[in-house]
Design a protein around this motif. Structure first.
Motif, PDB file in Angstrom:
ATOM      1  N   TYR A  27       0.829  -1.219   0.000  1.00 33.05           N
ATOM      2  CA  TYR A  27       0.000   0.000   0.000  1.00 33.05           C
ATOM      3  C   TYR A  27       0.850   1.251   0.000  1.00 33.05           C
ATOM      4  O   TYR A  27       1.886   1.332   0.659  1.00 33.05           O
ATOM      5  CB  TYR A  27      -0.913   0.006   1.229  1.00 33.05           C
ATOM      6  CG  TYR A  27      -1.691   1.284   1.372  1.00 33.05           C
ATOM      7  CD1 TYR A  27      -2.868   1.482   0.652  1.00 33.05           C
ATOM      8  CD2 TYR A  27      -1.230   2.305   2.188  1.00 33.05           C
ATOM      9  CE1 TYR A  27      -3.564   2.677   0.756  1.00 33.05           C
ATOM     10  CE2 TYR A  27      -1.923   3.506   2.301  1.00 33.05           C
ATOM     11  CZ  TYR A  27      -3.088   3.680   1.582  1.00 33.05           C
ATOM     12  OH  TYR A  27      -3.776   4.861   1.682  1.00 33.05           O
ATOM     13  N   LEU A  42     -12.941  -2.491  -3.937  1.00 38.75           N
ATOM     14  CA  LEU A  42     -12.761  -2.855  -2.531  1.00 38.75           C
ATOM     15  C   LEU A  42     -12.712  -1.647  -1.593  1.00 38.75           C
ATOM     16  O   LEU A  42     -12.665  -1.796  -0.379  1.00 38.75           O
ATOM     17  CB  LEU A  42     -11.474  -3.687  -2.388  1.00 38.75           C
ATOM     18  CG  LEU A  42     -11.480  -4.976  -3.221  1.00 38.75           C
ATOM     19  CD1 LEU A  42     -10.095  -5.586  -3.267  1.00 38.75           C
ATOM     20  CD2 LEU A  42     -12.485  -5.954  -2.656  1.00 38.75           C
ATOM     21  N   CYS A  49     -10.989   0.206   3.506  1.00 39.65           N
ATOM     22  CA  CYS A  49     -10.923  -0.786   2.443  1.00 39.65           C
ATOM     23  C   CYS A  49     -11.451  -2.104   2.993  1.00 39.65           C
ATOM     24  O   CYS A  49     -11.264  -2.412   4.170  1.00 39.65           O
ATOM     25  CB  CYS A  49      -9.465  -0.939   2.002  1.00 39.65           C
ATOM     26  SG  CYS A  49      -9.219  -2.312   0.872  1.00 39.65           S
ATOM     27  N   VAL A  51     -10.419  -5.038   2.381  1.00 37.81           N
ATOM     28  CA  VAL A  51      -9.411  -6.084   2.574  1.00 37.81           C
ATOM     29  C   VAL A  51      -8.078  -5.622   3.150  1.00 37.81           C
ATOM     30  O   VAL A  51      -7.218  -6.438   3.453  1.00 37.81           O
ATOM     31  CB  VAL A  51      -9.145  -6.831   1.248  1.00 37.81           C
ATOM     32  CG1 VAL A  51     -10.398  -7.599   0.807  1.00 37.81           C
ATOM     33  CG2 VAL A  51      -8.697  -5.879   0.161  1.00 37.81           C
ATOM     34  N   VAL A  52      -7.904  -4.313   3.299  1.00 31.91           N
ATOM     35  CA  VAL A  52      -6.655  -3.799   3.857  1.00 31.91           C
ATOM     36  C   VAL A  52      -6.986  -3.009   5.116  1.00 31.91           C
ATOM     37  O   VAL A  52      -7.929  -2.212   5.134  1.00 31.91           O
ATOM     38  CB  VAL A  52      -5.919  -2.893   2.845  1.00 31.91           C
ATOM     39  CG1 VAL A  52      -4.618  -2.363   3.433  1.00 31.91           C
ATOM     40  CG2 VAL A  52      -5.636  -3.670   1.558  1.00 31.91           C
ATOM     41  N   TRP A  61      -3.182   3.396  -3.216  1.00 27.54           N
ATOM     42  CA  TRP A  61      -3.130   2.237  -4.124  1.00 27.54           C
ATOM     43  C   TRP A  61      -2.512   1.068  -3.377  1.00 27.54           C
ATOM     44  O   TRP A  61      -1.721   1.240  -2.446  1.00 27.54           O
ATOM     45  CB  TRP A  61      -2.259   2.586  -5.338  1.00 27.54           C
ATOM     46  CG  TRP A  61      -2.067   1.432  -6.293  1.00 27.54           C
ATOM     47  CD1 TRP A  61      -2.852   1.138  -7.380  1.00 27.54           C
ATOM     48  CD2 TRP A  61      -1.043   0.424  -6.260  1.00 27.54           C
ATOM     49  NE1 TRP A  61      -2.374   0.011  -8.007  1.00 27.54           N
ATOM     50  CE2 TRP A  61      -1.269  -0.448  -7.346  1.00 27.54           C
ATOM     51  CE3 TRP A  61       0.031   0.161  -5.400  1.00 27.54           C
ATOM     52  CZ2 TRP A  61      -0.458  -1.558  -7.606  1.00 27.54           C
ATOM     53  CZ3 TRP A  61       0.839  -0.939  -5.658  1.00 27.54           C
ATOM     54  CH2 TRP A  61       0.589  -1.790  -6.754  1.00 27.54           C
TER      55      TRP A  61
HETATM   56  S1  SF4 Z   1      -6.151  -0.458  -0.485  1.00 29.86           S
HETATM   57 FE1  SF4 Z   1      -5.971  -1.752  -2.306  1.00 29.86          FE
HETATM   58  S2  SF4 Z   1      -7.747  -3.116  -2.282  1.00 29.86           S
HETATM   59 FE2  SF4 Z   1      -8.140  -1.413  -0.859  1.00 29.86          FE
HETATM   60  S3  SF4 Z   1      -9.265   0.112  -2.041  1.00 29.86           S
HETATM   61 FE3  SF4 Z   1      -7.085   0.622  -2.202  1.00 29.86          FE
HETATM   62  S4  SF4 Z   1      -6.359  -0.404  -4.061  1.00 29.86           S
HETATM   63 FE4  SF4 Z   1      -8.322  -1.324  -3.509  1.00 29.86          FE
END
Ligand code: SF4
Length: 70
Positions: A27, A42, A49, A51-52, A61
């Motif tokens: 990230y 996501l 987010c 998943v993060v 990103w």
């Molecule tokens: S952290 Fe990664 S998975 Fe989550 S919104 Fe951003 S790009 Fe998408």
């Protein structure tokens, strides 16, 4: 939903085990090659987010980036 984004399936395991750490998915709080969280399926506005873990910037990103269907 007929067309489930491939990235959602690919991240199922990560979700089941809890959110990924930012370092684990590379990230960064800036866009990469025009890709950014606000355009990712996501992303959870305003700054999370699916998943993060942690605070996620709309302009950020990570390697799990999955573009929203246009
Ligand atoms: S952290 Fe990664 S998975 Fe989550 S919104 Fe951003 S790009 Fe998408």
């Amino acid at each position: 939903m007929a067309l489930l984004p491939v990235a959602l399936i690919a991240t199922d395991r990560a979700v089941a085990q809890g959110k990924a750490k930012k370092e684990a998915v590379q990230y960064q709080d800036t866009p990469k090659n025009g890709q950014k969280c606000i355009d990712c399926v996501l992303f959870e506005p305003p700054e999370a987010c699916k998943v993060v873990e942690g605070k996620i910037a709309p302009e950020g990103w990570c390697s799990l980036f999955a573009p929203k269907p246009s």
